[in-house]
Design a protein around this motif. Structure first.
Motif, short mmCIF file in Angstrom:
data_model
loop_
_atom_site.label_atom_id
_atom_site.label_comp_id
_atom_site.label_asym_id
_atom_site.label_seq_id
_atom_site.Cartn_x
_atom_site.Cartn_y
_atom_site.Cartn_z
N ASP A 316 0.83 -1.21 0.00
CA ASP A 316 0.00 0.00 0.00
C ASP A 316 0.86 1.26 0.00
O ASP A 316 0.54 2.24 -0.67
CB ASP A 316 -0.94 0.01 1.21
CG ASP A 316 -2.03 -1.03 1.11
OD1 ASP A 316 -2.63 -1.16 0.02
OD2 ASP A 316 -2.29 -1.74 2.10
N THR A 389 -4.00 6.50 0.28
CA THR A 389 -3.32 5.21 0.30
C THR A 389 -2.03 5.26 1.12
O THR A 389 -1.72 4.34 1.87
CB THR A 389 -3.02 4.73 -1.13
OG1 THR A 389 -4.19 4.82 -1.93
CG2 THR A 389 -2.52 3.30 -1.15
N TYR A 392 -2.93 5.45 4.79
CA TYR A 392 -3.37 4.12 5.24
C TYR A 392 -2.17 3.22 5.50
O TYR A 392 -2.12 2.50 6.51
CB TYR A 392 -4.28 3.48 4.19
CG TYR A 392 -4.67 2.06 4.53
CD1 TYR A 392 -5.56 1.78 5.56
CD2 TYR A 392 -4.13 0.99 3.81
CE1 TYR A 392 -5.90 0.47 5.88
CE2 TYR A 392 -4.46 -0.32 4.12
CZ TYR A 392 -5.36 -0.57 5.15
OH TYR A 392 -5.68 -1.87 5.46
N SER A 395 -0.59 4.18 8.74
CA SER A 395 -1.38 3.70 9.89
C SER A 395 -1.09 2.24 10.20
O SER A 395 -1.23 1.81 11.35
CB SER A 395 -2.87 3.92 9.64
OG SER A 395 -3.36 3.01 8.66
N GLN A 396 -0.71 1.47 9.19
CA GLN A 396 -0.35 0.06 9.40
C GLN A 396 0.95 -0.07 10.19
O GLN A 396 1.16 -1.07 10.87
CB GLN A 396 -0.22 -0.67 8.06
CG GLN A 396 -1.54 -0.80 7.30
CD GLN A 396 -1.34 -1.44 5.94
OE1 GLN A 396 -0.61 -0.93 5.09
NE2 GLN A 396 -1.96 -2.58 5.74
N ALA A 402 0.53 8.18 10.77
CA ALA A 402 -0.61 8.58 9.93
C ALA A 402 -1.17 9.92 10.40
O ALA A 402 -1.52 10.78 9.58
CB ALA A 402 -1.69 7.50 9.97
#
Length: 480
Positions: A316, A389, A392, A395-396, A402
């Motif tokens: 991502d 994207t 995101y 954030s992972q 993020a």
């Protein structure tokens, strides 16, 4: 047909443009840039049909150097970005008059030739040659046809040249070391190396220095604002729209897969550097009074977020970074073109000396507003797809990344809308603002069409780049 035909068209086009003379130079350059774009679209169709359009030929026996061009989804995406923006940039300059125009437009095509070569090369030394060649034309474009005081311009351009050249030398040393280990400069051979964690760290840092200066990332950004301000509009568009993407692309293609252990171990540090660029660029942009410098620091903030996405080492993150690279290329070219249109009429880049343009040119004001909204990642624009994207992917890794990275949306919206209010609204400037010409409007409409089409339908690009990025992720994860 193989992909090397694009290099031939651009190389021949540069010489043909110079030989055409000053009166015809712009038209000849536009013809060859459009021809290369048409050829790239044909090659894209062949690639999608499963044909092999890559090239590899033995070039030099000792040392072992190949003329190798890799045409996968990632390189073709960057190729299309370069070849789509080049004719737009050339066309946008038609309203300007340049002394020694034949040299000016020839240098633009030669720079496109070098940047295309950088995106396609899959032999380390060939890649390095194209990387360095791209520096030569922008040096002369900024030095000879730039703005402002000649001495200040010379200092800014020489600083840029020395910075980038010095960083590139460390990358060359890294390639020489890798060649000693692999016996080849070919990308596929370098990918197969099993380097120790210490070796990977030094290789990673050598590459990082070259790429961090080119992108640029803080604290290697000090050349950027002054060069963007002093360069002519065409030079600024080439630098911000395409050339800085060479560094971001190279992180994905060369740095991360060759030194994955170092990338994983120091992931948090390099993500933090990218996010620091987001915050720093946004805060400094808030304080700017010069329109071009504000856009330069805005660009610094956006590329910081893209870099943070690449260092997440997730599919991502890489996909969002590439999407944002392409979107940013079109947006920043559009915004710097807007700045140039205003300068043509008011002969100033100081925002306090502008104002009232909307009442005189509502069409121009509307196109400017759409570009501003695209820059701040309004949903339905291309920037939103890439930025969402990337956030995101951050954030992972960590929610704080993020959150901090998302400040680019809040701060960006504030300083861009404030800038728009100051430049376009308020009291009318004493000078009359003539409405946009057909040529100016046509170039802006083309840019906006790309931004909104792919903002609502990004599937063609995601389908193109995803298989290549998945292969790179596999390469990064080959050693746990």
């Amino acid at each position: 047909m193989n992909v090397s035909i694009l290099l031939i068209i651009l190389f021949v086009g540069a010489f043909a443009t110079y030989l055409a003379g000053d009166k015809l130079a712009s038209k000849v350059a536009l013809f060859f840039s459009l021809s290369s774009l048409g050829c790239a679209i044909v090659l894209l169709n062949q690639f999608n049909a499963g044909e092999n359009i890559s090239v590899i030929h033995q070039w030099i026996n000792q040392p072992n150097i190949s003329f190798a061009l890799l045409a996968d989804g990632l390189s073709i995406a960057m190729l299309l970005l370069t070849l789509a923006l080049t004719p737009i940039i050339i066309f946008s300059s038609f309203e300007n008059e340049y002394k020694n125009a034949k040299a000016f437009y020839a240098l633009i095509l030669f720079m496109a030739f070098a940047m295309v070569g950088t995106f396609l090369a899959s032999d380390g030394l060939l890649y390095y040659i194209f990387w360095e060649l791209s520096l030569i034309p922008i040096y002369f474009i900024a030095l000879i046809w730039g703005n402002g005081d000649a001495e200040e311009r010379k200092k800014a351009v020489i600083k840029f040249f020395i910075y980038t050249l010095a960083g590139s030398l460390f990358m060359l040393i890294a390639f020489v070391y890798l060649y000693q280990q692999a016996g080849s400069f070919l990308l596929e051979d370098l990918y197969k190396l099993n380097l120790s964690s210490t070796e990977q760290l030094w290789i990673f840092l050598a590459f990082f220095l070259a790429y961090a200066i080119k992108i640029p990332l803080i604290p290697f950004h000090t050349w950027q604002a002054s060069v963007y301000q002093k360069a002519p509009a065409v030079g600024t568009m080439l630098l911000s729209g395409i050339m800085l993407k060479m560094g971001l692309y190279s992180v994905i293609r060369w740095q991360l897969p060759i030194a994955p252990l170092a990338a994983k171990e120091y992931m948090y540090i390099f993500i933090s550097l990218g996010i620091a660029g987001v915050i720093y660029g946004s805060i400094v942009a808030l304080r700017q009074k010069d329109l071009k410098k504000l856009l330069a620091y805005s660009s610094l903030a956006h590329v910081g977020l893209i870099a943070a996405g690449t260092y997440t080492l997730t599919i991502d993150g890489l996909r969002g970074a590439v999407l944002q690279m392409i979107a940013h290329g079109f947006v920043v070219v559009g915004l710097f073109f807007i700045s140039e249109i205003i300068f043509r009429r008011y002969e100033t880049r100081t925002m306090a000396e502008m104002g009232g343009i909307r009442s005189q040119s509502p069409k121009f004001a509307s196109m400017f507003l759409l570009l501003v909204l695209a820059s701040v990642a309004l949903p339905t624009t291309f920037n939103f797809v890439g930025e969402f994207t990337v956030l995101y992917s951050l954030s992972q890794i960590n929610l704080w990344f993020a959150f901090l990275g998302g400040t680019t949306i809040i701060l960006g919206a504030y300083y861009m809308l404030k800038m728009y209010q100051q430049v376009m609204l308020g009291e009318t400037n004493t000078k009359v603002f003539m409405d946009v010409t057909f040529k100016e409007g046509f170039a802006l409409v083309l840019i906006l069409a790309v931004l909104f089409f792919f903002g609502m339908y990004p599937k063609p690009i995601t389908d193109l780049i995803t298989p290549s990025l998945e292969n790179i992720i596999t390469q990064i994860n080959r050693i746990n």
